[in-house]
Design a protein around this motif. Structure first.
Motif, PDB file in Angstrom:
ATOM      1  N   UNK A 193      51.042  53.477  39.291  1.00  0.00           N
ATOM      2  CA  UNK A 193      50.566  54.525  38.378  1.00  0.00           C
ATOM      3  C   UNK A 193      49.481  54.000  37.440  1.00  0.00           C
ATOM      4  N   UNK A 194      49.624  52.768  36.954  1.00  0.00           N
ATOM      5  CA  UNK A 194      48.596  52.192  36.067  1.00  0.00           C
ATOM      6  C   UNK A 194      47.281  51.974  36.817  1.00  0.00           C
ATOM      7  N   UNK A 195      47.372  51.494  38.045  1.00  0.00           N
ATOM      8  CA  UNK A 195      46.149  51.287  38.837  1.00  0.00           C
ATOM      9  C   UNK A 195      45.495  52.633  39.128  1.00  0.00           C
ATOM     10  N   UNK A 221      34.842  36.753  36.316  1.00  0.00           N
ATOM     11  CA  UNK A 221      35.756  37.718  36.932  1.00  0.00           C
ATOM     12  C   UNK A 221      35.222  38.201  38.274  1.00  0.00           C
ATOM     13  N   UNK A 222      33.936  38.492  38.338  1.00  0.00           N
ATOM     14  CA  UNK A 222      33.399  39.023  39.588  1.00  0.00           C
ATOM     15  C   UNK A 222      33.180  37.943  40.641  1.00  0.00           C
ATOM     16  N   UNK A 223      33.134  36.694  40.243  1.00  0.00           N
ATOM     17  CA  UNK A 223      33.209  35.620  41.231  1.00  0.00           C
ATOM     18  C   UNK A 223      34.600  35.620  41.853  1.00  0.00           C
ATOM     19  N   UNK A 224      35.628  35.836  41.048  1.00  0.00           N
ATOM     20  CA  UNK A 224      36.990  35.970  41.561  1.00  0.00           C
ATOM     21  C   UNK A 224      37.073  37.170  42.509  1.00  0.00           C
ATOM     22  N   UNK A 225      36.574  38.305  42.080  1.00  0.00           N
ATOM     23  CA  UNK A 225      36.616  39.515  42.894  1.00  0.00           C
ATOM     24  C   UNK A 225      35.903  39.282  44.224  1.00  0.00           C
ATOM     25  N   UNK A 247      48.770  44.368  39.101  1.00  0.00           N
ATOM     26  CA  UNK A 247      48.902  44.790  37.712  1.00  0.00           C
ATOM     27  C   UNK A 247      48.043  43.931  36.784  1.00  0.00           C
ATOM     28  N   UNK A 248      48.122  42.610  36.952  1.00  0.00           N
ATOM     29  CA  UNK A 248      47.311  41.710  36.131  1.00  0.00           C
ATOM     30  C   UNK A 248      45.827  41.906  36.385  1.00  0.00           C
ATOM     31  N   UNK A 249      45.464  42.042  37.643  1.00  0.00           N
ATOM     32  CA  UNK A 249      44.068  42.276  38.047  1.00  0.00           C
ATOM     33  C   UNK A 249      43.553  43.559  37.398  1.00  0.00           C
ATOM     34  N   UNK A 250      44.348  44.610  37.493  1.00  0.00           N
ATOM     35  CA  UNK A 250      43.971  45.912  36.943  1.00  0.00           C
ATOM     36  C   UNK A 250      43.707  45.822  35.441  1.00  0.00           C
ATOM     37  N   UNK A 251      44.567  45.120  34.742  1.00  0.00           N
ATOM     38  CA  UNK A 251      44.409  44.985  33.294  1.00  0.00           C
ATOM     39  C   UNK A 251      43.164  44.160  32.953  1.00  0.00           C
ATOM     40  N   UNK A 252      43.029  43.007  33.585  1.00  0.00           N
ATOM     41  CA  UNK A 252      41.901  42.117  33.302  1.00  0.00           C
ATOM     42  C   UNK A 252      40.568  42.750  33.698  1.00  0.00           C
TER      43      UNK A 252
END
Length: 190
Positions: free
Chosen positions: A24-26, A167-171, A50-55
Protein backbone atom coordinates in the motif's frame (compact mmCIF):
# COMPACT_ATOMS: atom_id res chain seq x y z
CA UNK A 1 13.85 -9.83 -16.81
CA UNK A 2 15.72 -12.34 -14.79
CA UNK A 3 13.01 -12.74 -12.14
CA UNK A 4 9.27 -12.84 -12.72
CA UNK A 5 7.39 -9.73 -11.67
CA UNK A 6 5.38 -10.09 -8.48
CA UNK A 7 1.60 -10.04 -8.90
CA UNK A 8 0.35 -7.94 -5.98
CA UNK A 9 -3.26 -8.88 -6.73
CA UNK A 10 -2.49 -12.53 -5.89
CA UNK A 11 -3.76 -12.97 -2.29
CA UNK A 12 -1.09 -15.59 -1.58
CA UNK A 13 1.85 -13.32 -2.40
CA UNK A 14 1.56 -10.98 0.60
CA UNK A 15 -0.09 -12.98 3.38
CA UNK A 16 0.69 -10.72 6.36
CA UNK A 17 -0.81 -7.34 7.26
CA UNK A 18 2.74 -5.91 7.38
CA UNK A 19 3.43 -6.99 3.80
CA UNK A 20 0.06 -5.65 2.61
CA UNK A 21 0.90 -2.31 4.29
CA UNK A 22 4.23 -2.20 2.43
CA UNK A 23 2.48 -2.75 -0.91
CA UNK A 24 0.00 0.00 0.00
CA UNK A 25 2.85 2.44 0.76
CA UNK A 26 4.56 1.70 -2.56
CA UNK A 27 1.25 2.07 -4.40
CA UNK A 28 0.58 5.38 -2.61
CA UNK A 29 3.94 6.80 -3.70
CA UNK A 30 3.33 5.76 -7.31
CA UNK A 31 -0.29 6.96 -7.46
CA UNK A 32 -1.97 7.77 -9.74
CA UNK A 33 0.33 5.59 -11.84
CA UNK A 34 0.34 1.81 -11.41
CA UNK A 35 3.24 -0.06 -9.84
CA UNK A 36 6.28 -0.06 -12.13
CA UNK A 37 8.40 -3.04 -13.21
CA UNK A 38 10.98 -1.89 -10.65
CA UNK A 39 8.39 -2.08 -7.84
CA UNK A 40 7.18 -5.48 -9.00
CA UNK A 41 10.73 -6.75 -8.79
CA UNK A 42 11.58 -5.17 -5.44
CA UNK A 43 8.40 -6.64 -3.92
CA UNK A 44 10.03 -10.09 -3.98
CA UNK A 45 11.49 -8.76 -0.70
CA UNK A 46 8.86 -6.54 0.96
CA UNK A 47 11.26 -5.09 3.59
CA UNK A 48 13.73 -4.08 0.85
CA UNK A 49 10.88 -2.61 -1.23
CA UNK A 50 9.71 -0.64 1.81
CA UNK A 51 13.14 0.85 2.55
CA UNK A 52 13.73 1.58 -1.15
CA UNK A 53 10.34 3.27 -1.43
CA UNK A 54 11.04 5.52 1.55
CA UNK A 55 14.59 6.44 0.53
CA UNK A 56 13.95 6.97 -3.18
CA UNK A 57 10.70 8.76 -2.41
CA UNK A 58 12.68 11.28 -0.33
CA UNK A 59 15.39 11.66 -2.98
CA UNK A 60 12.86 12.15 -5.78
CA UNK A 61 10.25 14.30 -4.10
CA UNK A 62 11.47 15.86 -0.87
CA UNK A 63 14.72 17.61 -1.71
CA UNK A 64 15.14 21.30 -2.49
CA UNK A 65 16.65 20.55 -5.93
CA UNK A 66 15.03 21.96 -9.04
CA UNK A 67 13.63 19.41 -11.47
CA UNK A 68 16.28 20.11 -14.11
CA UNK A 69 19.17 19.60 -11.68
CA UNK A 70 17.76 16.38 -10.23
CA UNK A 71 16.90 14.87 -13.62
CA UNK A 72 20.21 15.88 -15.23
CA UNK A 73 22.02 13.98 -12.48
CA UNK A 74 19.77 10.93 -12.83
CA UNK A 75 20.02 10.90 -16.63
CA UNK A 76 23.83 11.01 -16.56
CA UNK A 77 23.92 8.04 -14.16
CA UNK A 78 21.56 6.16 -16.47
CA UNK A 79 23.70 6.81 -19.55
CA UNK A 80 27.03 5.97 -17.93
CA UNK A 81 25.64 2.73 -16.46
CA UNK A 82 23.63 1.91 -19.60
CA UNK A 83 20.46 1.73 -17.53
CA UNK A 84 18.06 2.42 -20.38
CA UNK A 85 14.96 1.65 -18.31
CA UNK A 86 16.06 4.47 -15.99
CA UNK A 87 16.77 6.74 -18.97
CA UNK A 88 13.35 6.03 -20.52
CA UNK A 89 11.64 7.15 -17.31
CA UNK A 90 13.82 10.16 -16.48
CA UNK A 91 14.65 11.74 -19.86
CA UNK A 92 11.00 12.88 -20.24
CA UNK A 93 11.14 14.27 -16.69
CA UNK A 94 14.33 16.17 -17.56
CA UNK A 95 12.59 17.65 -20.58
CA UNK A 96 9.55 18.56 -18.47
CA UNK A 97 11.99 20.18 -16.01
CA UNK A 98 13.32 22.48 -18.69
CA UNK A 99 16.13 20.54 -20.40
CA UNK A 100 16.02 21.28 -24.13
CA UNK A 101 15.99 18.66 -26.89
CA UNK A 102 19.61 19.64 -27.61
CA UNK A 103 20.42 19.21 -23.93
CA UNK A 104 18.83 15.75 -23.86
CA UNK A 105 20.87 14.75 -26.88
CA UNK A 106 24.06 15.85 -25.10
CA UNK A 107 23.04 14.11 -21.85
CA UNK A 108 22.28 10.91 -23.76
CA UNK A 109 25.75 10.78 -25.30
CA UNK A 110 28.29 9.03 -23.07
CA UNK A 111 30.99 11.42 -24.29
CA UNK A 112 28.64 14.44 -24.03
CA UNK A 113 29.11 15.09 -27.74
CA UNK A 114 32.69 16.13 -26.95
CA UNK A 115 31.42 19.14 -25.00
CA UNK A 116 32.58 20.24 -21.56
CA UNK A 117 30.55 23.43 -21.27
CA UNK A 118 28.30 25.88 -23.10
CA UNK A 119 25.83 24.53 -25.66
CA UNK A 120 22.50 23.72 -24.10
CA UNK A 121 23.38 24.01 -20.41
CA UNK A 122 24.18 26.71 -17.89
CA UNK A 123 27.44 26.65 -15.88
CA UNK A 124 25.41 25.39 -12.93
CA UNK A 125 23.98 22.51 -14.97
CA UNK A 126 27.42 21.62 -16.37
CA UNK A 127 28.71 21.46 -12.78
CA UNK A 128 26.00 18.86 -12.03
CA UNK A 129 26.91 16.90 -15.16
CA UNK A 130 30.62 16.82 -14.31
CA UNK A 131 29.95 15.92 -10.67
CA UNK A 132 27.49 13.15 -11.63
CA UNK A 133 29.95 11.74 -14.13
CA UNK A 134 32.84 11.80 -11.63
CA UNK A 135 30.79 10.12 -8.89
CA UNK A 136 29.51 7.46 -11.27
CA UNK A 137 32.71 6.73 -13.17
CA UNK A 138 35.38 7.30 -10.53
CA UNK A 139 33.50 7.38 -7.19
CA UNK A 140 36.20 9.68 -5.78
CA UNK A 141 35.51 13.21 -6.99
CA UNK A 142 38.44 15.51 -7.78
CA UNK A 143 38.54 18.66 -5.68
CA UNK A 144 38.17 21.01 -8.66
CA UNK A 145 34.97 19.23 -9.75
CA UNK A 146 33.58 19.45 -6.21
CA UNK A 147 34.58 23.11 -5.94
CA UNK A 148 32.79 23.94 -9.20
CA UNK A 149 29.61 22.27 -7.92
CA UNK A 150 29.84 23.97 -4.52
CA UNK A 151 30.29 27.35 -6.22
CA UNK A 152 26.73 27.02 -7.55
CA UNK A 153 24.99 25.12 -4.75
CA UNK A 154 24.48 25.39 -0.99
CA UNK A 155 25.73 22.72 1.40
CA UNK A 156 22.22 21.26 1.55
CA UNK A 157 21.98 21.12 -2.25
CA UNK A 158 25.42 19.48 -2.50
CA UNK A 159 24.26 16.78 -0.09
CA UNK A 160 21.05 16.34 -2.07
CA UNK A 161 22.84 16.15 -5.43
CA UNK A 162 25.32 13.66 -3.96
CA UNK A 163 22.50 11.55 -2.51
CA UNK A 164 20.64 11.65 -5.83
CA UNK A 165 23.66 10.48 -7.81
CA UNK A 166 24.47 7.80 -5.22
CA UNK A 167 20.86 6.59 -5.04
CA UNK A 168 20.46 6.38 -8.80
CA UNK A 169 23.73 4.51 -9.14
CA UNK A 170 22.10 1.97 -6.80
CA UNK A 171 18.91 2.00 -8.87
CA UNK A 172 20.73 1.61 -12.18
CA UNK A 173 22.84 -1.28 -10.94
CA UNK A 174 19.72 -3.07 -9.68
CA UNK A 175 17.88 -2.45 -12.97
CA UNK A 176 20.75 -3.62 -15.16
CA UNK A 177 21.71 -6.65 -13.03
CA UNK A 178 18.14 -7.98 -13.13
CA UNK A 179 17.26 -6.54 -16.56
CA UNK A 180 14.20 -4.85 -15.11
CA UNK A 181 11.93 -3.58 -17.86
CA UNK A 182 13.82 -5.67 -20.43
CA UNK A 183 15.86 -2.65 -21.57
CA UNK A 184 19.41 -4.07 -21.39
CA UNK A 185 21.14 -3.65 -24.72
CA UNK A 186 18.47 -1.22 -25.97
CA UNK A 187 20.03 2.17 -26.67
CA UNK A 188 17.99 5.32 -26.12
CA UNK A 189 16.86 7.30 -29.14
CA UNK A 190 19.33 9.99 -30.21
Amino acid sequence: MRLPYVDPSDPNVFPTPEEKAIVARVEARRAPRPLQALDLTLLHSPPVADGWNSFLGAVRTKTSLSDDVREIAICRVAVINEAWYEWSHHAPLAKAGGVSDEGLKILGDLALGGKKGGDGFSEKQWAVIHYSDAMTEDVSVKQEIFDELHKHFSDQEVVEITATVAAYNCVSRFLVALNVGEKNGVKPPN
